[in-house]
Design a protein around this motif. Structure first.
Motif, mmCIF file in Angstrom:
data_model
loop_
_atom_site.group_PDB
_atom_site.id
_atom_site.type_symbol
_atom_site.label_atom_id
_atom_site.label_comp_id
_atom_site.label_asym_id
_atom_site.label_seq_id
_atom_site.Cartn_x
_atom_site.Cartn_y
_atom_site.Cartn_z
ATOM 1 N N GLY A 102 -29.121 76.801 -10.661
ATOM 2 C CA GLY A 102 -30.225 77.748 -10.526
ATOM 3 C C GLY A 102 -30.064 79.017 -11.342
ATOM 4 O O GLY A 102 -31.042 79.695 -11.651
ATOM 5 N N MET A 103 -28.832 79.339 -11.744
ATOM 6 C CA MET A 103 -28.602 80.537 -12.558
ATOM 7 C C MET A 103 -29.191 80.384 -13.963
ATOM 8 O O MET A 103 -29.432 81.367 -14.644
ATOM 9 C CB MET A 103 -27.104 80.838 -12.653
ATOM 10 N N ARG A 104 -29.411 79.146 -14.402
ATOM 11 C CA ARG A 104 -29.975 78.917 -15.736
ATOM 12 C C ARG A 104 -31.454 78.585 -15.676
ATOM 13 O O ARG A 104 -32.064 78.218 -16.673
ATOM 14 C CB ARG A 104 -29.214 77.806 -16.452
ATOM 15 N N MET A 105 -32.055 78.726 -14.511
ATOM 16 C CA MET A 105 -33.483 78.484 -14.360
ATOM 17 C C MET A 105 -34.244 79.761 -14.700
ATOM 18 O O MET A 105 -33.839 80.855 -14.333
ATOM 19 C CB MET A 105 -33.785 78.078 -12.912
ATOM 20 N N MET A 106 -35.336 79.601 -15.423
ATOM 21 C CA MET A 106 -36.197 80.749 -15.686
ATOM 22 C C MET A 106 -37.589 80.442 -15.145
ATOM 23 O O MET A 106 -37.981 79.280 -15.035
ATOM 24 C CB MET A 106 -36.229 81.079 -17.180
ATOM 25 N N TRP A 107 -38.272 81.487 -14.738
ATOM 26 C CA TRP A 107 -39.607 81.313 -14.180
ATOM 27 C C TRP A 107 -40.397 82.586 -14.400
ATOM 28 O O TRP A 107 -39.855 83.640 -14.708
ATOM 29 C CB TRP A 107 -39.555 80.972 -12.688
ATOM 30 N N GLY A 108 -41.693 82.443 -14.235
ATOM 31 C CA GLY A 108 -42.572 83.596 -14.358
ATOM 32 C C GLY A 108 -43.985 83.218 -13.975
ATOM 33 O O GLY A 108 -44.336 82.038 -13.901
ATOM 34 N N GLY A 109 -44.798 84.232 -13.709
ATOM 35 C CA GLY A 109 -46.190 84.040 -13.364
ATOM 36 C C GLY A 109 -47.080 84.384 -14.547
ATOM 37 O O GLY A 109 -46.803 85.327 -15.286
ATOM 38 N N PHE A 110 -48.146 83.616 -14.696
ATOM 39 C CA PHE A 110 -49.027 83.764 -15.850
ATOM 40 C C PHE A 110 -50.494 83.700 -15.445
ATOM 41 O O PHE A 110 -50.874 82.891 -14.600
ATOM 42 C CB PHE A 110 -48.762 82.643 -16.867
ATOM 43 N N GLU A 111 -51.297 84.550 -16.081
ATOM 44 C CA GLU A 111 -52.750 84.486 -15.936
ATOM 45 C C GLU A 111 -53.294 83.612 -17.054
ATOM 46 O O GLU A 111 -53.081 83.912 -18.230
ATOM 47 C CB GLU A 111 -53.360 85.882 -16.058
ATOM 48 N N PRO A 112 -53.964 82.526 -16.720
ATOM 49 C CA PRO A 112 -54.550 81.694 -17.773
ATOM 50 C C PRO A 112 -55.583 82.490 -18.575
ATOM 51 O O PRO A 112 -56.357 83.267 -18.012
ATOM 52 C CB PRO A 112 -55.216 80.551 -17.001
ATOM 53 N N ILE A 113 -55.556 82.293 -19.891
ATOM 54 C CA ILE A 113 -56.537 82.974 -20.739
ATOM 55 C C ILE A 113 -57.436 81.980 -21.477
ATOM 56 O O ILE A 113 -58.456 82.354 -22.039
ATOM 57 C CB ILE A 113 -55.861 83.928 -21.749
ATOM 58 N N PHE A 114 -57.046 80.707 -21.480
ATOM 59 C CA PHE A 114 -57.859 79.644 -22.066
ATOM 60 C C PHE A 114 -57.405 78.323 -21.480
ATOM 61 O O PHE A 114 -56.210 78.101 -21.304
ATOM 62 C CB PHE A 114 -57.709 79.601 -23.595
ATOM 63 N N SER A 115 -58.336 77.472 -21.171
ATOM 64 C CA SER A 115 -58.020 76.152 -20.649
ATOM 65 C C SER A 115 -59.077 75.172 -21.138
ATOM 66 O O SER A 115 -60.259 75.517 -21.204
ATOM 67 C CB SER A 115 -58.001 76.192 -19.116
ATOM 68 N N ALA A 116 -58.657 73.974 -21.489
ATOM 69 C CA ALA A 116 -59.587 72.946 -21.947
ATOM 70 C C ALA A 116 -59.108 71.594 -21.494
ATOM 71 O O ALA A 116 -57.903 71.372 -21.338
ATOM 72 C CB ALA A 116 -59.707 72.984 -23.473
ATOM 73 N N GLN A 117 -60.019 70.713 -21.257
ATOM 74 C CA GLN A 117 -59.703 69.327 -20.924
ATOM 75 C C GLN A 117 -60.710 68.438 -21.619
ATOM 76 O O GLN A 117 -61.836 68.841 -21.879
ATOM 77 C CB GLN A 117 -59.792 69.075 -19.420
ATOM 78 N N ARG A 118 -60.287 67.256 -21.874
ATOM 79 C CA ARG A 118 -61.204 66.285 -22.451
ATOM 80 C C ARG A 118 -61.609 65.307 -21.392
ATOM 81 O O ARG A 118 -60.875 64.876 -20.569
ATOM 82 C CB ARG A 118 -60.532 65.552 -23.606
#
Length: 118
Positions: A102-118
């Protein structure tokens, strides 16, 4: 728009099944806090870099694979409540030992600014 928590870590190859089991168990808890979606990705084609790379970021060692994952939430407050619960909700402790460092795990929170799906 929703909120995303992203994670990256290195997992010993022999712990792949344990990692998947941990992900399946944790999904139920994430849902209890409002998670909409969770995706776990196991390294398949991740080259070493000279300046930056996924392996360098997690200090991948021999016999390990890089795992990238994310959880989509309806909003940041749902994610914040969930991660705050990890200190006090006994269900998290009942999950047992993580199958990676777990000491080598990185994480963070993000606000989506663009999303697309086909």
């Amino acid at each position: 728009m929703s909120y995303v928590t992203a994670f990256m870590t290195a997992v010993p190859e022999q712990n792949k099944a344990r990692y998947i089991e941990m992900a399946r168990k944790s999904w139920g808890l994430f849902v209890d806090f409002g998670a909409i979606e969770m995706t776990e990705c196991w390294e398949d084609n991740v080259p070493d870099g000279k300046v930056t790379s996924f392996p360098m970021a997690v200090k991948r060692e021999a016999g390990e694979k890089v795992v990238v994952s994310w959880i989509r939430w309806p909003n940041r407050s749902s994610a914040d409540r969930c991660f705050a619960s990890m200190e006090s909700d006994p269900r998290w402790q009942a999950m047992g030992e993580m199958p990676f460092d777990g000491m080598r795990m990185m994480w963070g929170g993000f606000e989506p600014i663009f999303s697309a799906q086909r």
